[in-house]
Design an enzyme around this catalytic site. Structure first.
Site, PDB file in Angstrom:
ATOM      1  N   ASN A 210      43.205  -9.103 -63.053  1.00 28.88           N
ATOM      2  CA  ASN A 210      42.032  -8.720 -64.226  1.00 28.88           C
ATOM      3  C   ASN A 210      42.275  -7.342 -63.528  1.00 28.88           C
ATOM      4  O   ASN A 210      41.552  -6.759 -63.348  1.00 28.88           O
ATOM      5  CB  ASN A 210      40.971  -8.953 -64.801  1.00 28.88           C
ATOM      6  CG  ASN A 210      40.713  -8.096 -65.621  1.00 28.88           C
ATOM      7  OD1 ASN A 210      40.988  -7.652 -66.164  1.00 28.88           O
ATOM      8  ND2 ASN A 210      38.755  -8.532 -65.894  1.00 28.88           N
ATOM      9  N   TRP A 211      43.686  -6.393 -64.148  1.00 30.55           N
ATOM     10  CA  TRP A 211      43.515  -4.455 -64.825  1.00 30.55           C
ATOM     11  C   TRP A 211      43.083  -4.389 -65.087  1.00 30.55           C
ATOM     12  O   TRP A 211      41.964  -3.101 -64.664  1.00 30.55           O
ATOM     13  CB  TRP A 211      44.959  -4.604 -64.648  1.00 30.55           C
ATOM     14  CG  TRP A 211      45.916  -5.102 -64.064  1.00 30.55           C
ATOM     15  CD1 TRP A 211      45.500  -6.148 -63.048  1.00 30.55           C
ATOM     16  CD2 TRP A 211      47.723  -4.962 -63.756  1.00 30.55           C
ATOM     17  NE1 TRP A 211      46.873  -6.196 -62.335  1.00 30.55           N
ATOM     18  CE2 TRP A 211      47.948  -5.578 -62.407  1.00 30.55           C
ATOM     19  CE3 TRP A 211      47.988  -4.300 -65.270  1.00 30.55           C
ATOM     20  CZ2 TRP A 211      49.475  -5.928 -62.323  1.00 30.55           C
ATOM     21  CZ3 TRP A 211      49.817  -4.721 -64.139  1.00 30.55           C
ATOM     22  CH2 TRP A 211      50.616  -5.736 -63.357  1.00 30.55           C
ATOM     23  N   LYS A 212      41.610  -4.687 -65.704  1.00 27.80           N
ATOM     24  CA  LYS A 212      40.422  -3.859 -66.504  1.00 27.80           C
ATOM     25  C   LYS A 212      41.626  -2.439 -67.367  1.00 27.80           C
ATOM     26  O   LYS A 212      42.963  -2.561 -67.774  1.00 27.80           O
ATOM     27  CB  LYS A 212      39.465  -3.282 -65.784  1.00 27.80           C
ATOM     28  CG  LYS A 212      38.705  -4.717 -65.177  1.00 27.80           C
ATOM     29  CD  LYS A 212      37.930  -4.702 -64.431  1.00 27.80           C
ATOM     30  CE  LYS A 212      37.007  -5.466 -63.701  1.00 27.80           C
ATOM     31  NZ  LYS A 212      36.017  -5.784 -63.045  1.00 27.80           N
TER      32      LYS A 212
ATOM     33  N   HIS B  96      34.580 -11.840 -70.676  1.00 28.50           N
ATOM     34  CA  HIS B  96      34.129 -11.257 -69.661  1.00 28.50           C
ATOM     35  C   HIS B  96      32.969 -10.980 -68.899  1.00 28.50           C
ATOM     36  O   HIS B  96      32.739  -9.961 -70.209  1.00 28.50           O
ATOM     37  CB  HIS B  96      35.315  -9.936 -69.064  1.00 28.50           C
ATOM     38  CG  HIS B  96      35.711  -9.481 -67.774  1.00 28.50           C
ATOM     39  ND1 HIS B  96      34.561  -8.678 -67.807  1.00 28.50           N
ATOM     40  CD2 HIS B  96      36.037  -9.332 -66.518  1.00 28.50           C
ATOM     41  CE1 HIS B  96      34.660  -8.313 -65.959  1.00 28.50           C
ATOM     42  NE2 HIS B  96      35.439  -8.602 -65.843  1.00 28.50           N
TER      43      HIS B  96
ATOM     44  N   GLU C  51      32.051  -7.786 -68.456  1.00 31.39           N
ATOM     45  CA  GLU C  51      32.503  -6.072 -68.868  1.00 31.39           C
ATOM     46  C   GLU C  51      31.654  -6.462 -70.473  1.00 31.39           C
ATOM     47  O   GLU C  51      31.465  -5.487 -70.884  1.00 31.39           O
ATOM     48  CB  GLU C  51      33.478  -5.550 -68.223  1.00 31.39           C
ATOM     49  CG  GLU C  51      32.719  -4.753 -66.125  1.00 31.39           C
ATOM     50  CD  GLU C  51      33.740  -4.985 -65.813  1.00 31.39           C
ATOM     51  OE1 GLU C  51      35.593  -5.293 -66.759  1.00 31.39           O
ATOM     52  OE2 GLU C  51      33.786  -4.818 -65.603  1.00 31.39           O
TER      53      GLU C  51
ATOM     54  N   GLU D  15      32.383 -15.677 -62.535  1.00 31.18           N
ATOM     55  CA  GLU D  15      32.525 -14.511 -62.085  1.00 31.18           C
ATOM     56  C   GLU D  15      30.608 -14.211 -61.781  1.00 31.18           C
ATOM     57  O   GLU D  15      29.521 -13.430 -63.593  1.00 31.18           O
ATOM     58  CB  GLU D  15      32.499 -13.639 -62.883  1.00 31.18           C
ATOM     59  CG  GLU D  15      34.367 -13.983 -63.009  1.00 31.18           C
ATOM     60  CD  GLU D  15      35.501 -12.515 -63.382  1.00 31.18           C
ATOM     61  OE1 GLU D  15      36.516 -12.308 -62.357  1.00 31.18           O
ATOM     62  OE2 GLU D  15      35.163 -11.993 -64.083  1.00 31.18           O
TER      63      GLU D  15
ATOM     64  N   GLY E 132      32.701  -6.416 -58.914  1.00 31.96           N
ATOM     65  CA  GLY E 132      33.240  -4.588 -58.488  1.00 31.96           C
ATOM     66  C   GLY E 132      32.114  -4.328 -57.706  1.00 31.96           C
ATOM     67  O   GLY E 132      31.811  -2.654 -56.659  1.00 31.96           O
TER      68      GLY E 132
ATOM     69  N   SER F 127      34.857  -9.539 -55.948  1.00 29.08           N
ATOM     70  CA  SER F 127      35.258  -9.321 -54.836  1.00 29.08           C
ATOM     71  C   SER F 127      35.942 -10.082 -54.293  1.00 29.08           C
ATOM     72  O   SER F 127      35.866  -9.852 -53.060  1.00 29.08           O
ATOM     73  CB  SER F 127      33.910  -8.637 -54.760  1.00 29.08           C
ATOM     74  OG  SER F 127      32.838  -7.217 -55.263  1.00 29.08           O
TER      75      SER F 127
ATOM     76  N   GLY G 272      39.701  -8.655 -59.522  1.00 33.95           N
ATOM     77  CA  GLY G 272      39.838  -7.482 -60.599  1.00 33.95           C
ATOM     78  C   GLY G 272      40.668  -6.799 -59.785  1.00 33.95           C
ATOM     79  O   GLY G 272      41.836  -5.779 -59.180  1.00 33.95           O
ATOM     80  N   GLY G 273      39.379  -5.927 -59.044  1.00 38.36           N
ATOM     81  CA  GLY G 273      40.281  -4.716 -57.776  1.00 38.36           C
ATOM     82  C   GLY G 273      41.368  -4.511 -56.864  1.00 38.36           C
ATOM     83  O   GLY G 273      42.249  -3.502 -57.020  1.00 38.36           O
TER      84      GLY G 273
HETATM   85  P1  PGA Z   1      36.677  -7.337 -59.263  1.00 36.95           P
HETATM   86  O1  PGA Z   1      36.720  -8.022 -60.383  1.00 36.95           O
HETATM   87  O2  PGA Z   1      37.952  -7.950 -58.271  1.00 36.95           O
HETATM   88  O3  PGA Z   1      36.698  -5.557 -58.930  1.00 36.95           O
HETATM   89  O4  PGA Z   1      35.310  -7.604 -59.079  1.00 36.95           O
HETATM   90  C1  PGA Z   1      36.337  -8.848 -61.001  1.00 36.95           C
HETATM   91  C2  PGA Z   1      36.539  -8.960 -62.394  1.00 36.95           C
HETATM   92  O5  PGA Z   1      35.438  -8.328 -62.973  1.00 36.95           O
HETATM   93  O6  PGA Z   1      37.419 -10.096 -63.018  1.00 36.95           O
END
Ligand code: PGA
Length: 239
Positions: free
Chosen positions: A20-22, A98, A100, A164, A170, A200, A221-222
Site C-alpha cells: 500500500n503506497w498511500k 483502510h 487512514e 491492521e 506506521g 509495520s 505500507g512503508g
Molecule cells: P505500515 O503501513 O506498514 O507503514 O505500518 C501498513 C498499512 O497502512 O497498510
C-alpha cells in the site's frame, strides 16, 4: 511454511503480499519502482499506487489495486473513482476501509461495506481492512471492534481481509506473532477468508509474522516503497 494456513477453501490459493503506497509515488516513480522490482515466484504480489499512477503500473507483472473505490458507477461524487473506471484501466482490485480512510476521511463500516459490495459486483478483488485502535485494545474491546467491522463485510471469494491494528500502522510497533495469530484466528472464525497482517511489516519481522498459521500474507505500507525491501518481504512469505 504451510500455505494451507487458513484451512482450505476457495480462497486458499497461496500467499498474498500487497504494498500500500498511500500518497507516495507519482507515475514516474511508479515506473522506476516496477523497473527495479523483481517479484519472487510463488507469491501473489499486489501494488496499490495512488490513482494517478495506476495506469503506469498495469501490465507490469504484478497485480494492481487502487487504495479506494466508490460504490456508484458514475455521478456527482467529486474526488471519487468507480470500479468501472478502474476496470477500464486494467486495475485488478481495490483496498477498502483502510484505517487512514476511517480516521481522516469519515469512512464508516457502512461506507466500507458499500464500497466492497460494488467493487465485487463489478468484478474487482477487494482487500478490506479491519483493526482496533490502541485505546480499544487497552480497554479490552479488540474482539468487539473486529466483530462489528466484520459484520458488514460481504462473503465473497474475491474478498480478502487485512487485519491492521491501528496502533501498529506506521509506528514501527508491530503486533507480536502471537497477537497476530490470535486476531487472525478470531477473524477467520467469523469470516472465513484469507487474512493478511498489516502494521509495520518489515523484512526482519515478516518471516515470523507470516509463519503464523492463520496469517495468509501481508499488507505492507512503508516497507513496500523500496523494491529491495518489498522483494525481501515477498520472499519471506515463501520461507
Ligand atoms: P505500515 O503501513 O506498514 O507503514 O505500518 C501498513 C498499512 O497502512 O497498510
Amino acid at each position: 511454511m504451510s500455505r494451507s494456513a487458513t484451512g482450505g477453501g476457495a480462497y486458499d490459493v497461496g500467499v498474498l503480499v500487497a504494498g500500500n503506497w498511500k500518497m507516495y509515488k507519482g507515475p514516474s516513480e511508479t515506473a522506476a519502482f516496477l523497473d527495479a522490482f523483481d517479484p519472487p515466484l510463488g507469491v501473489d504480489v499486489v501494488v496499490c499506487p495512488p490513482y494517478v499512477s495506476l495506469a503506469v503500473a498495469v501490465g507490469r507483472g504484478v497485480s494492481v489495486y487502487a487504495q479506494n473505490v466508490h460504490w456508484s458507477t458514475e455521478g456527482a461524487f467529486t474526488g471519487e473513482v468507480s470500479a468501472e473506471m478502474l476496470l477500464e484501466l486494467g486495475v485488478d482490485g481495490a483496498i477498502v476501509g483502510h484505517s487512514e480512510r476511517r480516521q481522516h476521511f469519515g469512512e464508516t463500516d457502512e461506507t466500507v461495506a458499500r464500497r466492497a459490495e460494488a467493487a465485487l459486483a463489478a468484478g474487482l478483488g477487494v482487500i478490506a481492512c479491519v483493526g482496533e485502535t490502541g485505546e480499544e485494545r487497552e480497554t479490552g474491546r479488540t474482539e468487539a471492534v473486529l466483530r462489528r467491522q466484520l459484520s458488514v463485510l460481504p462473503r465473497h471469494e474475491r474478498l480478502v481481509i487485512a487485519y491492521e491494528p491501528v496502533w501498529a500502522i506506521g509506528t514501527g510497533r508491530t503486533a507480536t506473532p502471537e497477537m497476530a495469530q490470535d486476531a487472525h484466528a478470531l477473524i477467520t472464525s467469523i469470516h472465513p477468508t484469507r487474512v493478511l497482517y498489516g502494521g509495520s511489516v518489515k523484512p526482519d519481522n515478516a518471516v515470523e509474522l507470516m509463519a503464523q498459521p492463520a496469517v495468509g500474507g501481508a499488507l505492507v505500507g512503508g516497507a513496500s516503497l523500496d523494491p529491495e525491501s518489498f522483494r525481501a518481504i515477498c520472499a519471506a512469505a515463501l520461507v
